[in-house]
Design a protein around this motif. Structure first.
Motif, short mmCIF file in Angstrom:
data_model
loop_
_atom_site.label_atom_id
_atom_site.label_comp_id
_atom_site.label_asym_id
_atom_site.label_seq_id
_atom_site.Cartn_x
_atom_site.Cartn_y
_atom_site.Cartn_z
N ARG A 103 24.32 3.10 -19.50
CA ARG A 103 24.08 3.43 -20.98
C ARG A 103 22.73 3.36 -21.41
O ARG A 103 22.30 4.16 -22.16
CB ARG A 103 25.10 2.42 -21.72
N LEU A 104 22.13 2.32 -21.03
CA LEU A 104 20.79 2.07 -21.49
C LEU A 104 19.76 3.05 -20.96
O LEU A 104 18.94 3.59 -21.42
CB LEU A 104 20.19 0.60 -21.13
N ALA A 105 19.99 3.18 -19.55
CA ALA A 105 19.15 4.26 -18.94
C ALA A 105 19.28 5.85 -19.29
O ALA A 105 18.30 6.46 -19.34
CB ALA A 105 19.59 4.29 -17.27
N GLU A 106 20.67 6.17 -19.87
CA GLU A 106 20.58 7.40 -20.43
C GLU A 106 19.62 7.71 -21.65
O GLU A 106 18.91 8.68 -22.03
CB GLU A 106 22.08 7.71 -21.06
N GLU A 107 19.49 6.57 -22.43
CA GLU A 107 18.63 6.59 -23.71
C GLU A 107 17.15 6.24 -23.36
O GLU A 107 16.39 6.62 -24.05
CB GLU A 107 19.11 5.45 -24.55
N GLN A 108 16.81 5.56 -22.30
CA GLN A 108 15.50 4.58 -22.34
C GLN A 108 14.66 5.01 -21.13
O GLN A 108 13.44 4.45 -20.95
CB GLN A 108 15.40 3.12 -22.45
N LEU A 109 15.24 5.43 -19.99
CA LEU A 109 14.49 5.78 -18.85
C LEU A 109 13.25 6.44 -18.86
O LEU A 109 13.24 7.54 -19.38
CB LEU A 109 15.40 6.04 -17.61
N LYS A 110 12.12 5.98 -18.31
CA LYS A 110 10.77 6.49 -18.35
C LYS A 110 10.39 6.27 -16.94
O LYS A 110 10.37 5.46 -16.04
CB LYS A 110 9.95 5.93 -19.29
N ALA A 111 9.57 7.55 -16.46
CA ALA A 111 9.04 7.39 -14.89
C ALA A 111 7.45 6.52 -15.15
O ALA A 111 6.90 6.39 -16.17
CB ALA A 111 8.36 8.91 -14.77
N VAL A 112 7.35 5.99 -13.81
CA VAL A 112 6.10 5.15 -13.96
C VAL A 112 4.91 6.17 -13.76
O VAL A 112 5.08 7.20 -13.57
CB VAL A 112 6.22 4.44 -12.39
N ASN A 113 4.04 5.84 -14.63
CA ASN A 113 2.80 6.57 -14.89
C ASN A 113 2.20 7.00 -13.47
O ASN A 113 2.10 6.49 -12.55
CB ASN A 113 1.62 5.73 -15.39
N GLY A 114 1.76 8.40 -13.74
CA GLY A 114 1.29 9.09 -12.37
C GLY A 114 2.43 9.73 -11.40
O GLY A 114 1.89 10.20 -10.49
N LEU A 115 3.67 9.33 -11.65
CA LEU A 115 4.58 9.77 -10.58
C LEU A 115 4.41 11.42 -10.33
O LEU A 115 4.64 11.67 -9.22
CB LEU A 115 6.06 9.35 -11.01
N TYR A 116 4.61 12.03 -11.42
CA TYR A 116 4.56 13.52 -10.95
C TYR A 116 3.39 14.04 -10.65
O TYR A 116 3.53 15.36 -10.00
CB TYR A 116 5.12 14.30 -12.53
N LYS A 117 2.09 13.38 -10.65
CA LYS A 117 0.96 13.81 -9.99
C LYS A 117 1.21 13.56 -8.72
O LYS A 117 0.87 14.46 -7.71
CB LYS A 117 0.03 12.94 -10.65
N VAL A 118 1.69 12.39 -7.96
CA VAL A 118 1.98 12.22 -6.71
C VAL A 118 2.98 13.02 -6.14
O VAL A 118 2.88 13.54 -4.87
CB VAL A 118 2.38 10.56 -6.38
N LYS A 119 4.03 13.39 -6.83
CA LYS A 119 4.71 14.38 -6.46
C LYS A 119 4.46 15.57 -6.19
O LYS A 119 4.68 16.29 -5.15
CB LYS A 119 6.19 14.50 -7.63
N LYS A 120 3.43 16.18 -7.09
CA LYS A 120 2.78 17.37 -6.72
C LYS A 120 1.80 17.20 -5.50
O LYS A 120 2.02 18.12 -4.47
CB LYS A 120 1.91 17.83 -7.78
N TRP A 121 1.40 16.25 -4.93
CA TRP A 121 0.43 16.03 -4.01
C TRP A 121 1.35 16.07 -2.70
O TRP A 121 0.89 16.80 -1.61
CB TRP A 121 -0.17 14.74 -4.02
N ILE A 122 2.47 15.50 -2.89
CA ILE A 122 3.43 15.69 -1.66
C ILE A 122 4.13 16.88 -1.49
O ILE A 122 4.15 17.36 -0.36
CB ILE A 122 4.69 14.70 -1.90
N GLU A 123 4.40 17.67 -2.55
CA GLU A 123 4.97 19.01 -2.45
C GLU A 123 4.01 20.04 -1.90
O GLU A 123 4.24 21.03 -1.17
CB GLU A 123 5.46 19.50 -3.91
N ASP A 124 2.74 19.83 -2.51
CA ASP A 124 1.41 20.69 -2.05
C ASP A 124 1.42 20.62 -0.58
O ASP A 124 0.88 21.68 0.02
CB ASP A 124 0.33 20.37 -2.83
N ARG A 125 1.69 19.45 0.01
CA ARG A 125 1.52 19.26 1.54
C ARG A 125 2.66 19.64 2.30
O ARG A 125 2.69 19.38 3.63
CB ARG A 125 0.77 17.98 1.59
N GLY A 126 3.70 20.03 1.55
CA GLY A 126 4.88 20.21 2.61
C GLY A 126 5.60 19.04 3.18
O GLY A 126 6.15 19.07 4.13
N LEU A 127 5.45 17.71 2.65
CA LEU A 127 5.87 16.80 3.21
C LEU A 127 7.33 16.52 2.91
O LEU A 127 7.80 16.70 2.05
CB LEU A 127 5.15 15.33 2.78
#
Length: 245
Positions: A103-127
């Motif tokens: 219930r709390l997560a539905e309302e308040q969950l946030k990504a750790v800073n920079g997560l989507y930057k490292v996500k793109k790094w991983i995707e760009d390298r096909g890992l």
């Protein structure tokens, strides 16, 4: 590959920590506290649930109690620890707590800073990539979905689906098997002592994220190095060095 923790060392000192993994095949992520800063939500959910059932004479648990006894552990182990004389009651209570958490997560969950930057790094390298978590399946699916990562992960490995959950290496070993990669070309992101111990026991370097847990505790679990979040210059220096290899 060095196993010497370098939580307090310079960027230069951490550069070589991942370089020996080249060519990198995969990156494994814990979920709670690693993808998202969920510990405050878990703490509030446990505090609410335990107070409702009169645990500790109805006195609310402290954040220190939560960090020392609950954070990063599997619910089966928490049930035994909190209710040693009535484990079934403990298991029912932890299930009730998860309902509050979702219930709390539905309302308040946030990504750790920079997560989507490292996500793109991983995707760009096909890992290849997997989420490896002690969280119950409904929690894991909710958090991954809320963060927009459902299509990012090739697999989600649950501690409950293994013979032993973290801090045992089983979940991380299963992730390697499922992804068809080797420990010599894979590293782990973790935020808890039990998670770091699991990754290290599985033979991989672990980048520890100091989301909530104190650095001195994490260092004792022997991560490759510690970072504040995914924006930390130490992380990007290590990834750039890995790219060069």
């Amino acid at each position: 590959m060095t196993s010497t923790p370098c939580g307090e060392k310079s960027v230069e000192s951490c550069k070589s920590s991942l370089a020996a993994l080249a060519p990198l095949q995969a990156v494994l992520f814990d979920v709670d506290g690693t993808l998202c800063d969920s510990d405050p939500l878990h703490y509030h959910a446990f505090r609410e649930m335990l107070q409702e059932i009169g645990f500790n004479g109805g006195v609310p648990i402290t954040e220190e109690f939560y960090m020392e006894n609950i954070s990063g552990k599997h619910n089966d182990d928490i049930a035994v620890l909190l209710f040693p004389d009535d484990v079934q009651r403990g298991l029912k209570s932890t299930d009730d707590k998860e309902t509050i958490f979702r219930r709390l997560a539905e309302e308040q969950l946030k990504a750790v800073n920079g997560l989507y930057k490292v996500k793109k790094w991983i995707e760009d390298r096909g890992l290849k990539r997997a989420a490896v978590t002690n969280a119950p399946k409904p929690n894991a699916e909710l958090m991954i979905s809320k963060l927009g990562l459902s299509d990012f992960f090739d697999a989600v490995i649950l501690g409950s689906d293994c013979d032993h959950a973290k801090p045992y290496p089983d979940p991380y070993l299963k992730a390697l098997e499922v992804l068809h990669v080797t420990k010599d070309h894979t590293f782990v992101f973790e935020d808890s002592v039990s998670g770091i111990k699991a990754g290290v026991a599985a033979g991989m370097p672990v980048v520890g994220i100091t989301t909530r847990n104190p650095e001195h505790s994490l260092i004792e679990a022997r991560p490759a190095f510690l970072v504040k979040d995914y924006d930390d210059p130490k992380l990007w220096a290590a990834l750039e060095e890995l790219d060069k290899k």
